[in-house]
Design an enzyme around this catalytic site. Structure first.
Site, PDB file in Angstrom:
ATOM      1  N   PHE A 213       0.857  -1.181   0.000  1.00  0.00           N
ATOM      2  CA  PHE A 213       0.000   0.000   0.000  1.00  0.00           C
ATOM      3  C   PHE A 213       0.897   1.236   0.000  1.00  0.00           C
ATOM      4  O   PHE A 213       1.563   1.511   1.003  1.00  0.00           O
ATOM      5  CB  PHE A 213      -0.926  -0.048   1.220  1.00  0.00           C
ATOM      6  N   ASP A 215       1.977   4.394   0.615  1.00  0.00           N
ATOM      7  CA  ASP A 215       1.625   5.526   1.476  1.00  0.00           C
ATOM      8  C   ASP A 215       2.843   6.440   1.606  1.00  0.00           C
ATOM      9  O   ASP A 215       3.714   6.427   0.746  1.00  0.00           O
ATOM     10  CB  ASP A 215       1.158   5.000   2.840  1.00  0.00           C
ATOM     11  N   ASP A 283       4.493  -5.603   3.595  1.00  0.00           N
ATOM     12  CA  ASP A 283       4.014  -4.236   3.842  1.00  0.00           C
ATOM     13  C   ASP A 283       3.892  -3.960   5.342  1.00  0.00           C
ATOM     14  O   ASP A 283       4.376  -2.942   5.830  1.00  0.00           O
ATOM     15  CB  ASP A 283       2.652  -4.019   3.176  1.00  0.00           C
TER      16      ASP A 283
HETATM   17  N1  LIG Z   1       1.565   0.787   3.778  1.00  0.00           N
HETATM   18  C1  LIG Z   1       0.754   0.913   4.811  1.00  0.00           C
HETATM   19  N2  LIG Z   1       0.297   2.132   5.158  1.00  0.00           N
HETATM   20  C2  LIG Z   1      -0.527   2.230   6.225  1.00  0.00           C
HETATM   21  C3  LIG Z   1      -0.919   1.133   6.968  1.00  0.00           C
HETATM   22  C4  LIG Z   1      -1.780   1.613   7.970  1.00  0.00           C
HETATM   23  C5  LIG Z   1      -2.442   0.860   9.074  1.00  0.00           C
HETATM   24  N3  LIG Z   1      -2.747  -0.481   8.763  1.00  0.00           N
HETATM   25  C6  LIG Z   1      -3.212  -1.258   9.862  1.00  0.00           C
HETATM   26  C7  LIG Z   1      -3.545  -2.604   9.507  1.00  0.00           C
HETATM   27  C8  LIG Z   1      -3.056  -3.510  10.413  1.00  0.00           C
HETATM   28  C9  LIG Z   1      -2.123  -2.938  11.294  1.00  0.00           C
HETATM   29  O1  LIG Z   1      -2.324  -3.303  12.622  1.00  0.00           O
HETATM   30  C10 LIG Z   1      -2.215  -1.438  10.975  1.00  0.00           C
HETATM   31  O2  LIG Z   1      -2.722  -0.687  12.024  1.00  0.00           O
HETATM   32  C11 LIG Z   1      -1.863   2.981   7.803  1.00  0.00           C
HETATM   33  N4  LIG Z   1      -1.111   3.343   6.745  1.00  0.00           N
HETATM   34  C12 LIG Z   1      -0.774   4.673   6.249  1.00  0.00           C
HETATM   35  O3  LIG Z   1       0.280   5.180   7.049  1.00  0.00           O
HETATM   36  C13 LIG Z   1       0.196   6.616   7.050  1.00  0.00           C
HETATM   37  C14 LIG Z   1      -0.050   7.085   8.445  1.00  0.00           C
HETATM   38  O4  LIG Z   1       1.092   7.148   9.172  1.00  0.00           O
HETATM   39  P1  LIG Z   1       1.099   8.015  10.524  1.00  0.00           P
HETATM   40  O5  LIG Z   1       0.922   9.456  10.104  1.00  0.00           O
HETATM   41  O6  LIG Z   1       2.454   7.736  11.122  1.00  0.00           O
HETATM   42  O7  LIG Z   1      -0.006   7.502  11.387  1.00  0.00           O
HETATM   43  C15 LIG Z   1      -1.005   6.983   6.184  1.00  0.00           C
HETATM   44  O8  LIG Z   1      -0.595   7.177   4.838  1.00  0.00           O
HETATM   45  C16 LIG Z   1      -1.845   5.729   6.331  1.00  0.00           C
HETATM   46  O9  LIG Z   1      -2.780   5.629   5.281  1.00  0.00           O
HETATM   47  C17 LIG Z   1      -0.430  -0.171   6.603  1.00  0.00           C
HETATM   48  O10 LIG Z   1      -0.720  -1.210   7.186  1.00  0.00           O
HETATM   49  N5  LIG Z   1       0.402  -0.206   5.519  1.00  0.00           N
END
Ligand SMILES: Nc1nc2c(c(CN[C@H]3C=C[C@H](O)[C@@H]3O)cn2[C@@H]2O[C@H](COP(=O)(O)O)[C@@H](O)[C@H]2O)c(=O)[nH]1
Length: 306
Positions: A213, A215, A283
């Site tokens: 994903f 991000d 990821d």
């Molecule tokens: N690649 C990727 N990006 C992810 C996630 C997740 C949460 N996934 C949940 C699923 C199961 C786990 O237990 C996680 O809690 C959020 N994001 C992204 O991060 C950024 C936020 O950052 P900060 O501002 O530091 O909170 C924002 O772009 C957000 O869209 C992920 O898994 N993969």
């Protein structure tokens, strides 16, 4: 998700601001191949889960709002996930399709217990309305019905979401070509898979088709690992916290090269070490590392997609 994979590879083969360093990538793979770090979904203990359709509704609402936290230094994903969980525990009808269509900015702020306007608040409200309206129009108000209609295929689910909800159509133009990234649509499928442990609403025979994903955290981790090389101009922009425009070559390259790099890691793990690994797992490992290492600088783009 063949389109995500092939269009990201297309960008990576023409990129100039970001490059995948294949040698460093191989070094990382050599290091991790016999102990690929496995991070549990909800390792933070912040998500709502009741093993039923309300969890699906919660995850769709969560991923409709899962973008752009960084403009507010104190806001993060954890806060979103846990405050939506609290809202649902307090009022089981909070995410009913008719309610979703009527939230205002101040009401959303109140639900999230946030004392000031949220980043891109009007967009967040608009996207909630869009989810509520389309759920009502096409799925009897139930996100669970949407998931049930995808025949246990994560690929079909992502396609269905993109077809019904314009806010999830995460794509860009790069050198005249359409590039598909689908971050929030794919993460919704992965969240279902993780939450339901591959059963019931999370049972997908093709979960291996999902990419990472793209991000703003994962590119920063890949840079830290040496897997991504950034031009000095881009490095300066990121380290001086300058905003990078959505749709700029730099932004598309950051996201597409991240996807491509992790696909290459997977490929190498399979060909060199005979290890079949999911991008979803890679990821979560990369993302969890990134959010724990708050000193990593990430790129700053105003976007509803991530
Ligand atoms: N690649 C990727 N990006 C992810 C996630 C997740 C949460 N996934 C949940 C699923 C199961 C786990 O237990 C996680 O809690 C959020 N994001 C992204 O991060 C950024 C936020 O950052 P900060 O501002 O530091 O909170 C924002 O772009 C957000 O869209 C992920 O898994 N993969």
């Amino acid at each position: 998700m063949e389109e995500v994979r092939t269009t990201s590879a297309w960008v990576a083969s023409r990129s100039s601001h970001v490059k995948v360093d294949i040698q460093e990538l191989e070094n990382v793979v050599d290091k991790i191949h016999d102990s690929i770090p496995k991070v549990e979904w909800d390792f933070e203990g912040i998500h709502y889960f009741d093993n039923g359709p309300l969890t699906v509704q919660y995850l769709l609402v969560l991923d409709a709002l899962n973008f752009c936290f960084w403009p507010d230094d104190d806001l993060d994903y954890d806060h979103l996930a846990s405050s939506l969980k609290a809202a649902l525990e307090n009022d089981q009808s909070a995410f009913d399709a008719d309610r979703l269509q009527n939230y205002t900015g101040p009401e959303l702020r109140k639900m999230l217990k946030w004392p000031r306007p949220l980043p891109l608040e009007e967009e967040r409200v608009r996207l909630l309305h869009e989810v509520g309206l389309e759920l009502e129009r096409s799925f009897g108000g139930q996100a669970a019905a949407l998931v049930n209609s995808c025949g246990n295929s994560a690929v079909s689910l992502v396609a269905l979401i993109a077809r019904h909800f314009p806010g999830f159509r995460d794509h860009s133009l790069y050198k005249g070509h359409q590039i598909f990234l689908y971050k929030r649509a794919q993460i919704f499928a992965a969240d279902l898979w993780g939450a339901f442990k591959g059963e019931a609403y999370g049972s997908f025979y093709d979960i291996s088709s999902i990419t990472i994903f793209a991000d703003y955290i994962v590119p920063a981790v890949l840079r830290d690992l040496g897997v991504l090389w950034y031009s000095s101009a881009l490095l300066n922009s990121i380290d001086s916290r300058k905003e990078i425009c959505a749709g700029s070559e730099e932004e598309v390259e950051l996201r597409a090269c991240s996807i491509h790099a992790v696909e290459k890691m997977r490929e190498l793990l399979a060909t060199k070490y005979n290890k079949q690994v999911l991008s979803v797992d890679l990821d979560l490992w990369l993302w969890a590392f990134g959010v724990r290492n708050t000193s990593l600088q990430h790129h700053r783009t105003l976007s509803i997609y991530y």
